[in-house]
Motif scaffolding. Structure first.
Motif, PDB file in Angstrom:
ATOM      1  N   SER A  31     -14.774   6.232 -18.647  1.00 51.51           N
ATOM      2  CA  SER A  31     -15.735   5.140 -18.538  1.00 51.51           C
ATOM      3  C   SER A  31     -15.731   4.589 -17.130  1.00 51.51           C
ATOM      4  CB  SER A  31     -15.375   4.040 -19.526  1.00 51.51           C
ATOM      5  OG  SER A  31     -14.158   3.451 -19.124  1.00 51.51           O
ATOM      6  N   LEU A  32     -16.758   3.839 -16.836  1.00 54.46           N
ATOM      7  CA  LEU A  32     -16.880   3.256 -15.503  1.00 54.46           C
ATOM      8  C   LEU A  32     -15.688   2.367 -15.186  1.00 54.46           C
ATOM      9  CD1 LEU A  32     -18.819   3.168 -13.129  1.00 54.46           C
ATOM     10  CD2 LEU A  32     -19.967   1.248 -14.202  1.00 54.46           C
ATOM     11  N   GLU A  33     -15.213   1.646 -16.183  1.00 49.72           N
ATOM     12  CA  GLU A  33     -14.105   0.730 -15.914  1.00 49.72           C
ATOM     13  C   GLU A  33     -12.820   1.479 -15.574  1.00 49.72           C
ATOM     14  OE1 GLU A  33     -12.174  -0.661 -20.028  1.00 49.72           O
ATOM     15  OE2 GLU A  33     -14.257  -1.248 -19.766  1.00 49.72           O
ATOM     16  N   GLU A  34     -12.718   2.715 -16.040  1.00 46.63           N
ATOM     17  CA  GLU A  34     -11.532   3.491 -15.664  1.00 46.63           C
ATOM     18  C   GLU A  34     -11.579   3.914 -14.207  1.00 46.63           C
ATOM     19  OE1 GLU A  34     -10.043   6.436 -18.637  1.00 46.63           O
ATOM     20  OE2 GLU A  34     -11.582   5.468 -19.842  1.00 46.63           O
ATOM     21  N   PHE A  35     -12.779   3.984 -13.662  1.00 56.13           N
ATOM     22  CA  PHE A  35     -12.884   4.208 -12.226  1.00 56.13           C
ATOM     23  C   PHE A  35     -12.508   2.938 -11.464  1.00 56.13           C
ATOM     24  CE2 PHE A  35     -16.250   7.571 -13.083  1.00 56.13           C
ATOM     25  CZ  PHE A  35     -15.366   8.597 -12.815  1.00 56.13           C
ATOM     26  N   VAL A  36     -12.864   1.807 -12.043  1.00 54.63           N
ATOM     27  CA  VAL A  36     -12.673   0.529 -11.362  1.00 54.63           C
ATOM     28  C   VAL A  36     -11.208   0.134 -11.311  1.00 54.63           C
ATOM     29  CG1 VAL A  36     -13.162  -1.935 -11.501  1.00 54.63           C
ATOM     30  CG2 VAL A  36     -14.942  -0.278 -12.025  1.00 54.63           C
ATOM     31  N   GLN A  37     -10.494   0.358 -12.410  1.00 53.68           N
ATOM     32  CA  GLN A  37      -9.149  -0.208 -12.528  1.00 53.68           C
ATOM     33  C   GLN A  37      -8.211   0.166 -11.376  1.00 53.68           C
ATOM     34  OE1 GLN A  37      -7.791   0.711 -16.462  1.00 53.68           O
ATOM     35  NE2 GLN A  37      -9.455  -0.424 -17.409  1.00 53.68           N
ATOM     36  N   PRO A  38      -8.096   1.439 -11.008  1.00 50.47           N
ATOM     37  CA  PRO A  38      -7.203   1.750  -9.888  1.00 50.47           C
ATOM     38  C   PRO A  38      -7.618   1.074  -8.582  1.00 50.47           C
ATOM     39  CG  PRO A  38      -7.757   3.729 -11.093  1.00 50.47           C
ATOM     40  CD  PRO A  38      -8.655   2.657 -11.603  1.00 50.47           C
ATOM     41  N   ASP A  39      -8.943   1.014  -8.332  1.00 50.68           N
ATOM     42  CA  ASP A  39      -9.404   0.371  -7.104  1.00 50.68           C
ATOM     43  C   ASP A  39      -9.023  -1.105  -7.080  1.00 50.68           C
ATOM     44  OD1 ASP A  39     -10.559   2.657  -6.095  1.00 50.68           O
ATOM     45  OD2 ASP A  39     -12.441   2.305  -7.134  1.00 50.68           O
ATOM     46  N   LEU A  40      -9.238  -1.754  -8.208  1.00 48.91           N
ATOM     47  CA  LEU A  40      -8.903  -3.175  -8.301  1.00 48.91           C
ATOM     48  C   LEU A  40      -7.395  -3.377  -8.139  1.00 48.91           C
ATOM     49  CD1 LEU A  40      -9.472  -6.135  -8.976  1.00 48.91           C
ATOM     50  CD2 LEU A  40      -9.435  -5.528 -11.392  1.00 48.91           C
ATOM     51  N   ALA A  41      -6.621  -2.554  -8.814  1.00 52.14           N
ATOM     52  CA  ALA A  41      -5.161  -2.698  -8.748  1.00 52.14           C
ATOM     53  C   ALA A  41      -4.652  -2.477  -7.329  1.00 52.14           C
ATOM     54  CB  ALA A  41      -4.506  -1.696  -9.706  1.00 52.14           C
ATOM     55  N   ARG A  42      -5.188  -1.478  -6.655  1.00 58.37           N
ATOM     56  CA  ARG A  42      -4.755  -1.227  -5.274  1.00 58.37           C
ATOM     57  C   ARG A  42      -5.114  -2.404  -4.375  1.00 58.37           C
ATOM     58  NH1 ARG A  42      -6.826   4.520  -5.643  1.00 58.37           N
ATOM     59  NH2 ARG A  42      -4.997   5.790  -5.916  1.00 58.37           N
ATOM     60  N   ALA A  43      -6.318  -2.967  -4.593  1.00 57.72           N
ATOM     61  CA  ALA A  43      -6.729  -4.101  -3.758  1.00 57.72           C
ATOM     62  C   ALA A  43      -5.821  -5.303  -3.970  1.00 57.72           C
ATOM     63  CB  ALA A  43      -8.176  -4.467  -4.079  1.00 57.72           C
ATOM     64  N   LEU A  44      -5.285  -5.429  -5.176  1.00 53.07           N
ATOM     65  CA  LEU A  44      -4.445  -6.595  -5.481  1.00 53.07           C
ATOM     66  C   LEU A  44      -3.072  -6.511  -4.821  1.00 53.07           C
ATOM     67  CD1 LEU A  44      -5.318  -7.020  -9.252  1.00 53.07           C
ATOM     68  CD2 LEU A  44      -5.681  -8.743  -7.498  1.00 53.07           C
ATOM     69  N   VAL A  45      -2.637  -5.319  -4.459  1.00 53.91           N
ATOM     70  CA  VAL A  45      -1.278  -5.190  -3.918  1.00 53.91           C
ATOM     71  C   VAL A  45      -1.256  -4.778  -2.448  1.00 53.91           C
ATOM     72  CG1 VAL A  45      -0.214  -4.676  -6.134  1.00 53.91           C
ATOM     73  CG2 VAL A  45      -1.094  -2.804  -4.725  1.00 53.91           C
ATOM     74  N   ALA A  46      -2.430  -4.625  -1.829  1.00 56.88           N
ATOM     75  CA  ALA A  46      -2.437  -4.184  -0.431  1.00 56.88           C
ATOM     76  C   ALA A  46      -3.483  -4.941   0.374  1.00 56.88           C
ATOM     77  CB  ALA A  46      -2.719  -2.691  -0.374  1.00 56.88           C
ATOM     78  N   GLU A  47      -3.074  -5.471   1.497  1.00 60.46           N
ATOM     79  CA  GLU A  47      -4.036  -6.175   2.352  1.00 60.46           C
ATOM     80  C   GLU A  47      -5.025  -5.193   2.954  1.00 60.46           C
ATOM     81  OE1 GLU A  47      -1.886  -8.353   5.278  1.00 60.46           O
ATOM     82  OE2 GLU A  47      -1.157  -9.823   3.837  1.00 60.46           O
ATOM     83  N   GLU A  48      -4.493  -4.058   3.405  1.00 63.72           N
ATOM     84  CA  GLU A  48      -5.364  -3.026   3.967  1.00 63.72           C
ATOM     85  C   GLU A  48      -5.578  -1.967   2.895  1.00 63.72           C
ATOM     86  OE1 GLU A  48      -6.710  -3.173   6.829  1.00 63.72           O
ATOM     87  OE2 GLU A  48      -5.592  -4.848   7.702  1.00 63.72           O
ATOM     88  N   PRO A  49      -6.764  -1.371   2.865  1.00 59.44           N
ATOM     89  CA  PRO A  49      -7.015  -0.354   1.836  1.00 59.44           C
ATOM     90  C   PRO A  49      -6.032   0.814   1.932  1.00 59.44           C
ATOM     91  CG  PRO A  49      -9.028  -0.950   2.977  1.00 59.44           C
ATOM     92  CD  PRO A  49      -7.920  -1.593   3.727  1.00 59.44           C
ATOM     93  N   ILE A  50      -5.567   1.278   0.767  1.00 61.16           N
ATOM     94  CA  ILE A  50      -4.699   2.457   0.731  1.00 61.16           C
ATOM     95  C   ILE A  50      -5.600   3.673   0.602  1.00 61.16           C
ATOM     96  CG2 ILE A  50      -2.848   3.637  -0.515  1.00 61.16           C
ATOM     97  CD1 ILE A  50      -2.174   0.895  -1.775  1.00 61.16           C
ATOM     98  N   ARG A  51      -5.483   4.581   1.522  1.00 62.38           N
ATOM     99  CA  ARG A  51      -6.318   5.781   1.457  1.00 62.38           C
ATOM    100  C   ARG A  51      -5.447   7.002   1.233  1.00 62.38           C
ATOM    101  NH1 ARG A  51     -10.485   7.169   5.348  1.00 62.38           N
ATOM    102  NH2 ARG A  51     -11.249   8.178   3.467  1.00 62.38           N
ATOM    103  N   VAL A  52      -5.463   7.487   0.013  1.00 61.18           N
ATOM    104  CA  VAL A  52      -4.624   8.645  -0.330  1.00 61.18           C
ATOM    105  C   VAL A  52      -5.022   9.859   0.517  1.00 61.18           C
ATOM    106  CG1 VAL A  52      -3.992  10.241  -2.173  1.00 61.18           C
ATOM    107  CG2 VAL A  52      -4.233   7.824  -2.656  1.00 61.18           C
ATOM    108  N   GLU A  53      -6.338  10.026   0.763  1.00 55.44           N
ATOM    109  CA  GLU A  53      -6.803  11.191   1.526  1.00 55.44           C
ATOM    110  C   GLU A  53      -6.181  11.208   2.920  1.00 55.44           C
ATOM    111  OE1 GLU A  53      -8.878   9.249  -1.118  1.00 55.44           O
ATOM    112  OE2 GLU A  53      -9.586   8.695   0.843  1.00 55.44           O
TER     113      GLU A  53
END
Lengths: 366, 209
Positions: free
Chosen positions: A251-273
């Motif tokens: 679902s769309l929210e499953e795409f959202v959850q990791p992005d939201l969680a990462r934003a909550l714990v990192a000031e700068e975006p975490i880029r796995v790539e």
């Protein structure tokens, strides 16, 4: 040709209905549909002209494939304005934050109309060389050439080619940390979104609001700006189209959850790539030392897991794909999940600011 | 021998061979560009779907018989001639297309995981599957329209085949190691070839030709 037009109309109507049932914001864009309609007519006319000039049983399939191939190449060549000449790929990757792509659809339709007229007048000229077909030939050539020149003048891939911002009112899920998204993504705003943010509320330096901002769809590069403590940015650059393309149970929210969680714990975006070396393609986990964002990714993983979607840390690790890229991160997550509630909250209270600033390593996790 | 030569001429083999050479050349050019620094190596999948499709359309169209029922009175086995013609064309084009995707060396800066594994194998599988599809269509709707069914199928692929969990019946988009996709392609090929070889193609009024 009538059958092709009818088939196109039916498919377009089906897509509009399917999309209309799923959207929470916005209206259909008529221009890509119009361009597609004119393109069907233009391709039929050009195919007819080619068939008249070069009759043969191999012409029809060869022409059909060649047209698609050539236009596909122009679309793949994303740095070139020539992609405006092709009706393929219209609107793909379109952001909800800006008006539609700056391909001038009216000009594009005129180019295809000119092409249609040119093809038909060529057929007419092969049969009867009179004044009227010659006049029509001149007019259609002028129309086709002038619209091609106009289309090639539009800088498709440049940032200036992006349309004007579209005003919107974010929709929010109130809680101790309020989570807000663009109304087009309203379906992603479930209880899980609030549940992800919940454990962090009240921590020193914790945000009070997480708000979706626009990702850069063209370059797929996240903005690297420093954010105020009270406002977080998370990406939703994997949208409805990807939802269609992947497993139906995602679902769309499953795409959202990791992005939201990462934003909550990192000031700068975490880029796995960014962890992968483009020169060698070497596995980043094999590199000695700490990977950037590893500790933050572990805690983000815990935030998603504790929101209730997954039964256990192991099932989360199995199902969440590339969220944690190294085995050592998985062990760290399992340790973090196994902590007692009070112990974990105490650790977060003490270390949350350092975690967000990226000063902690995975080995610093309890 | 003369009969075989006349048969092949009636099937426009020189024209079909020339068109197949153009397809191979276009495939090679596109693959080189896609694997260059300015290209997008993931898009090689598009080549691996469309090049076999183009070749299959040519093979499907070349099954047309200009003589209809008259041809049935030849003293030689017509199925044998058809088999030689179709398998011969396939054996001509298959190595050519495999070479077009196997020969261009990807740019050194391109990470290996961005390029589909075993592209020549995927090309072979998609070729035999697409050719089988075109033969079945030739049997069902005639050689002139035989390209319409495989083309329609491939054009709807992007809607259903994206992502790792794409629909399983979208066999041309599956990786080379996917057994089911090979099975589908082989079944299509065997059934399609058998149908055209044994019964010929449909003529426009629906009679076998």
């Amino acid at each position: 040709m009538a059958w092709c037009v009818l088939a196109y109309a039916l498919v377009a109507a089906a897509f509009l209905v399917l999309t209309g049932r799923g959207v929470t914001w916005g209206l259909p864009e008529p221009w890509p549909v119009v361009v597609g309609f004119v393109a069907v007519v233009a391709h039929s006319a050009v195919g007819y002209a080619v068939g008249c000039l070069l009759p043969g049983r191999l012409v029809a399939p060869f022409f059909a494939i060649a047209m698609y191939w050539i236009q596909g190449i122009t679309v793949l060549n994303q740095d070139s304005s020539t992609q405006s000449l092709s009706p393929i790929g219209q609107g793909y990757g379109h952001s909800v934050f800006h008006e539609g792509s700056q391909i001038p659809h009216a000009t594009q339709s005129l180019w295809l109309v000119g092409l249609t007229a040119l093809a038909l007048t060529v057929v007419a000229l092969t049969r009867r060389r009179a004044l009227l077909p010659w006049v029509a030939f001149a007019a259609s050539t002028t129309l086709a050439v002038s619209t091609v020149v106009l289309l090639l003048m539009v800088p498709v891939a440049s940032p200036e080619a992006q349309g004007a911002p579209v005003p919107y009112e974010p929709v929010c899920k109130d809680g101790r940390i309020t989570v807000c998204v663009h109304p087009a993504y309203q379906r992603a705003l479930s209880e899980a979104a609030a549940a992800i943010a919940k454990p962090l509320s009240g921590l020193p330096g914790a945000p009070t609001r997480a708000e979706q901002r626009e990702p850069d769809l063209r370059t797929n590069v996240e903005p690297t700006r420093r954010l105020p403590d009270v406002l977080l940015v998370f990406d939703l650059n994997r949208g409805v189209f990807d939802r269609w393309n992947t497993e139906s149970d995602v679902s769309l929210e499953e795409f959202v959850q990791p992005d939201l969680a990462r934003a909550l714990v990192a000031e700068e975006p975490i880029r796995v790539e960014a962890l992968f070396d483009p020169e060698t393609g070497a596995d980043p986990c094999a590199r000695p030392g700490e990977l950037p964002g590893e500790a933050q990714n572990v805690v983000a993983g815990w935030l998603v897991w504790q929101a209730g979607k997954y039964d256990s840390a192991r099932s989360f690790l199995t199902e969440s794909g590339s969220f944690l890229i190294c085995e050592r991160s998985e062990s760290a997550l399992e340790r973090f999940v196994a902590l007692g509630e009070s112990e974990r909250q105490a650790w977060l209270r003490e270390n949350y600011a350092d975690l967000r600033a990226g000063r902690l390593k995975a080995e610093d996790l309890p | 021998m003369r009969l075989a030569r006349l048969y092949l001429r009636s099937r426009l083999i020189p024209h079909a061979t020339a068109v197949l050479a153009v397809v191979a050349l276009a495939t090679w050019g596109t693959a080189c560009w896609i694997l260059s620094p300015s290209g997008t190596p993931e898009r090689l999948v598009v080549v691996l779907v469309f090049a076999p499709l183009a070749a299959a359309c040519v093979l499907g169209a070349s099954t047309h018989s200009p003589f209809g029922d008259t041809e049935r009175v030849v003293p030689y086995s017509l199925p044998l001639l058809r088999l030689g013609h179709l398998v011969g064309l396939l054996l001509l084009v298959a190595p050519l297309l495999c070479l077009t995707v196997a020969s261009p060396q990807p740019d050194a800066k391109i990470m290996p995981d961005r390029i589909p594994d075993y592209p020549a194998l995927v090309m072979t599988r998609n070729l035999i599957g697409s050719v089988g599809f075109a033969f079945l269509a030739a049997r069902a709707v005639g050689a002139y329209l035989s390209w319409t069914l495989p083309v329609t199928f491939v054009l709807i692929l992007p809607l259903v085949a994206g992502g790792t969990g794409g629909m399983r019946w979208a066999w041309p988009a599956q990786p080379a190691t996917d057994g089911l996709s090979w099975a589908i392609a082989l079944v299509l090929f065997v059934v399609g070839l058998a149908a055209v070889v044994l019964w010929g193609t449909a003529t426009q009024d629906g009679e076998p030709g």
